[in-house]
Design a protein around this motif. Structure first.
Motif, PDB file in Angstrom:
ATOM      1  N   GLN A 130       0.752  -1.360   0.146  1.00  0.00           N
ATOM      2  CA  GLN A 130       0.198   0.049  -0.125  1.00  0.00           C
ATOM      3  C   GLN A 130       1.277   1.286   0.278  1.00  0.00           C
ATOM      4  N   PRO A 131       1.658   1.742  -1.297  1.00  0.00           N
ATOM      5  CA  PRO A 131       3.053   3.118  -1.313  1.00  0.00           C
ATOM      6  C   PRO A 131       1.888   4.106  -0.665  1.00  0.00           C
ATOM      7  N   ASP A 132       2.418   5.465  -0.808  1.00  0.00           N
ATOM      8  CA  ASP A 132       1.854   6.316  -0.694  1.00  0.00           C
ATOM      9  C   ASP A 132       2.889   7.115  -2.302  1.00  0.00           C
ATOM     10  N   GLY A 133       4.264   7.668  -2.013  1.00  0.00           N
ATOM     11  CA  GLY A 133       5.088   8.451  -2.873  1.00  0.00           C
ATOM     12  C   GLY A 133       5.102   7.137  -3.309  1.00  0.00           C
ATOM     13  N   PHE A 134       5.870   7.553  -4.359  1.00  0.00           N
ATOM     14  CA  PHE A 134       6.765   6.397  -5.444  1.00  0.00           C
ATOM     15  C   PHE A 134       7.079   7.529  -6.227  1.00  0.00           C
ATOM     16  N   ASP A 135       8.527   6.439  -7.462  1.00  0.00           N
ATOM     17  CA  ASP A 135       8.891   7.419  -7.917  1.00  0.00           C
ATOM     18  C   ASP A 135       9.104   6.207  -9.199  1.00  0.00           C
ATOM     19  N   VAL A 139       9.474   2.685  -7.965  1.00  0.00           N
ATOM     20  CA  VAL A 139      10.560   2.847  -6.469  1.00  0.00           C
ATOM     21  C   VAL A 139       8.988   3.255  -5.338  1.00  0.00           C
ATOM     22  N   THR A 140       9.158   2.231  -4.726  1.00  0.00           N
ATOM     23  CA  THR A 140       7.560   2.938  -3.466  1.00  0.00           C
ATOM     24  C   THR A 140       8.129   2.737  -1.986  1.00  0.00           C
ATOM     25  N   ALA A 141       7.357   3.913  -1.418  1.00  0.00           N
ATOM     26  CA  ALA A 141       7.262   4.008   0.301  1.00  0.00           C
ATOM     27  C   ALA A 141       6.016   3.202   0.526  1.00  0.00           C
ATOM     28  N   ASN A 142       6.377   2.624   1.311  1.00  0.00           N
ATOM     29  CA  ASN A 142       5.376   1.933   1.853  1.00  0.00           C
ATOM     30  C   ASN A 142       4.687   1.821   2.670  1.00  0.00           C
ATOM     31  N   GLU A 143       3.884   2.448   3.208  1.00  0.00           N
ATOM     32  CA  GLU A 143       3.638   3.414   4.583  1.00  0.00           C
ATOM     33  C   GLU A 143       1.998   2.486   5.112  1.00  0.00           C
ATOM     34  N   SER A 189      10.314  -0.135  -1.285  1.00  0.00           N
ATOM     35  CA  SER A 189      10.466  -1.340  -2.348  1.00  0.00           C
ATOM     36  C   SER A 189      10.810  -1.162  -4.068  1.00  0.00           C
ATOM     37  N   ILE A 190      11.020  -1.824  -5.096  1.00  0.00           N
ATOM     38  CA  ILE A 190      11.428  -1.425  -6.300  1.00  0.00           C
ATOM     39  C   ILE A 190      10.725  -2.697  -6.655  1.00  0.00           C
ATOM     40  N   ASP A 211       6.394  -7.638 -10.536  1.00  0.00           N
ATOM     41  CA  ASP A 211       7.166  -8.148  -9.639  1.00  0.00           C
ATOM     42  C   ASP A 211       8.134  -7.298  -8.692  1.00  0.00           C
ATOM     43  N   LEU A 212       8.431  -8.259  -7.438  1.00  0.00           N
ATOM     44  CA  LEU A 212       9.469  -7.538  -6.889  1.00  0.00           C
ATOM     45  C   LEU A 212      10.734  -7.521  -7.061  1.00  0.00           C
ATOM     46  N   VAL A 213      11.488  -6.376  -7.144  1.00  0.00           N
ATOM     47  CA  VAL A 213      12.694  -6.283  -7.276  1.00  0.00           C
ATOM     48  C   VAL A 213      13.606  -6.652  -5.586  1.00  0.00           C
ATOM     49  N   PHE A 214      13.081  -5.195  -4.872  1.00  0.00           N
ATOM     50  CA  PHE A 214      14.039  -5.523  -4.102  1.00  0.00           C
ATOM     51  C   PHE A 214      13.426  -4.931  -2.663  1.00  0.00           C
ATOM     52  N   ASP A 215      12.952  -4.910  -1.678  1.00  0.00           N
ATOM     53  CA  ASP A 215      12.798  -4.765  -0.482  1.00  0.00           C
ATOM     54  C   ASP A 215      13.313  -4.275   0.894  1.00  0.00           C
ATOM     55  N   SER A 216      13.458  -3.547   1.357  1.00  0.00           N
ATOM     56  CA  SER A 216      14.383  -3.462   2.802  1.00  0.00           C
ATOM     57  C   SER A 216      14.226  -4.054   3.542  1.00  0.00           C
ATOM     58  N   GLY A 217      12.705  -4.799   3.558  1.00  0.00           N
ATOM     59  CA  GLY A 217      12.398  -6.076   5.100  1.00  0.00           C
ATOM     60  C   GLY A 217      12.440  -5.195   6.274  1.00  0.00           C
TER      61      GLY A 217
END
Length: 551
Positions: free
Chosen positions: A310-315, A326-330, A407-408, A414-420
């Motif tokens: 459920q991201p808010d801001g992304f780029d 690239v998502t900020a998962n708020e 996340s990316i 498809d999920l490439v990366f998540d900061s866990g």
């Protein structure tokens, strides 16, 4: 201000198995505050979204409290100065309407000599406006758009303005406008725009023959009338939150509550696809979280909970020929007087033979009652609308809001990366006395039961030939910095929090609280020649701070 470069390398090795790029900056701070403008308004959403005009070296900052956009001169970034306000009420629109008193400014975008402000109607379920200004502050024109226009952005060539019309329901949930995207043909001549230049991309096709992909959340009361040509359940339920125009012909739109994103063809003004983000398994190693504010300490652990990104801001950026989100998962919850999906785990009926919960309980010698204690999962906020067993009134699965991460994703989802769990681990190392604090008070562990640090805003920027993600943490505050040059091997660089926990929130000494909007100012556009900057608007402290970027 505190920094964690020494922690960065150790955590990157421990959590990703690679050395942090931050080693190069071990003797310096990659993000240093230069200057701050303060509205003096505490917890009034007085500094939300920020946009930069490189031609005039001005910042445009949304002040929702005053329903204006404040224009700041940052030619000296160490001493931002307010010049004037952009005021929307009273502006006549191309359709003959007039922006009313009580309207609220939600977003601002700048391209060339044009400034566009998204304005919500006094009754948020009514259609809103976009008001156009020149960079001298003169109101040029306005057009009607959808209900609750929450975000506006120009395409890279400046010919189109895109507006995310969130279409939230009223508090009683008796009126629910449809969500949509307005596509306004500006062609760099905003004064000449007419209402005919506004096209609308909607989601009505998914109320017809198109099948909604599994994992796209459509829920809550259905206020559809069933009359031909009117929005149905899907069109009303999907609520566009944030837009990135990756080219002059296409855009991606986050549908936060639905845990999905949409793809819009700007040539035809059609939504061509809806893609679910999926969920994050907090039982997997590296995805731990602290799920309780009543456990007496910092306790990051694996739990049988799925996190909805459920991201808010992304780029977006391109890597080896493909576009990436690239998502900020708020995380976000529907919580209205007329309907709420919000619940705590302790208030749910859990299925005793749940295929998801039972193995965890047995492996740890627990009962469902043990799991629902406050110090376990009882306090965790989850969705009552998700995880219900079909044909029963018990929950097989638990779904929490947000990923407590960035996340990316590919454009196919498809999920490439998540900061866990790295955000919470860094905060625990950097400032354990105020781990998962709220933004309106200095507290320990106060937000662990509800989205943790709550990453909200995100922007990308290039420095020294590398691409970085800057992620604002709405609650505890501060900016996480990651090197995303190699998306699959993205690495933590630093965490900088321009907040003073020794001062009382609401006082100037507390500095920045509640980062909301972030804008990267490239080296070639900076008021300091050759040095990139980061501008951050903080909605709780009402401050806008400029940081020098040395990466």
């Amino acid at each position: 201000m505190r920094k964690t470069t020494a922690v960065a390398a150790a955590l990157s090795v421990a959590l990703t198995g690679t050395a942090a790029h931050a080693d190069e900056h071990a003797d310096g701070t990659p993000l240093a505050p230069l200057g701050t403008y303060s509205t003096g308004a505490f917890d009034q959403a007085a500094a939300e979204i920020v946009a930069h005009d490189p031609r005039t070296q001005r910042l445009y900052v949304v002040n929702a409290l005053a329903a204006t956009v404040e224009v700041l001169d940052i030619s000296d970034p160490a001493a931002p100065v307010k010049l004037f306000d952009l005021v929307a009420p009273g502006v006549r629109a191309a359709d003959g309407s007039v922006v009313e008193e009580g309207a609220v400014a939600n977003s601002v975008a700048v391209h060339g000599d044009t400034v566009a402000v998204a304005v919500e109607a006094a009754d948020k379920t009514d259609p809103g406006w976009v008001v156009f200004y020149d960079t001298r502050g003169n109101a040029l024109n306005a057009v009607r758009v959808g209900a609750l226009p929450d975000m506006a952005t120009f395409t890279p060539d400046g010919r189109l303005l895109l507006v995310a019309n969130e279409g939230e329901p009223n508090d009683d949930y008796t009126v629910d406008p449809e969500g949509s995207v307005s596509i306004v043909k500006v062609n760099r001549r905003p004064a000449a725009v007419t209402q005919r230049d506004v096209r609308t991309a909607d989601f009505r096709a998914w109320d017809g023959d198109r099948e909604l992909p599994e994992g796209v959340r459509v829920f809550g009361p259905d206020l559809s009338t069933g009359e031909p040509g009117t929005p149905g359940r899907v069109a009303r339920s999907l609520e566009p939150e944030y837009i990135v125009a990756d080219t002059a012909y296409s855009a991606h739109v986050v549908l936060q509550e639905a845990n999905a994103f949409a793809v819009v063809d700007l040539r035809t003004a059609e939504v061509t696809d809806i893609v679910p983000f999926g969920v994050k398994d907090h039982l997997e190693p590296g995805n731990e979280l602290d799920p309780s504010n009543r456990d007496g300490g910092i306790d990051l652990r694996g739990v049988p909970v799925y996190g909805m990104y459920q991201p808010d801001g992304f780029d977006m950026y391109r890597h080896r020929g493909r576009s990436l989100l690239v998502t900020a998962n708020e995380g976000d919850v529907r919580d209205w007087d007329g309907y709420s999906e919000e619940a705590r785990v302790k208030d749910l009926e859990l299925c005793e033979d749940s295929p998801r919960l039972r193995p965890y309980l047995d492996a740890n010698g627990l009962t469902t009652a043990d799991l629902q204690r406050d110090e376990a999962l009882g306090r965790l906020t989850v969705s009552a609308a998700e995880g219900l067993r079909e044909g029963a009134d018990c929950h097989d699965e638990l779904y929490s809001f947000g990923g407590r991460s960035f996340s990316i994703f590919t454009t196919g989802g498809d999920l490439v990366f998540d900061s866990g769990s790295e955000f919470e681990r860094v905060i625990a190392e950097e400032n354990p006395d105020f781990f998962n604090s709220n933004h309106t008070e200095n507290q320990f562990d106060g937000r662990s039961d509800d989205k943790g640090p709550e990453p909200e805003g995100l922007t990308l920027g290039e420095a020294g030939g590398r691409v970085y993600a800057f992620i604002g943490l709405e609650r505890v505050g501060g900016i996480m910095i990651y090197d995303v040059t190699d998306p699959a091997g993205a690495s933590f660089v630093d965490y900088v929090n321009n907040r003073d926990f020794s001062a009382e929130p609401g006082t100037p000494e507390a500095l920045d609280l509640g980062p909301e909007g972030l804008t990267f100012i490239a080296a070639e556009d900076s008021p300091i020649p050759g040095t990139p900057l980061l501008a951050v608007a903080n909605e709780v402290s009402g401050t806008t701070t400029l940081f020098r970027v040395d990466l």
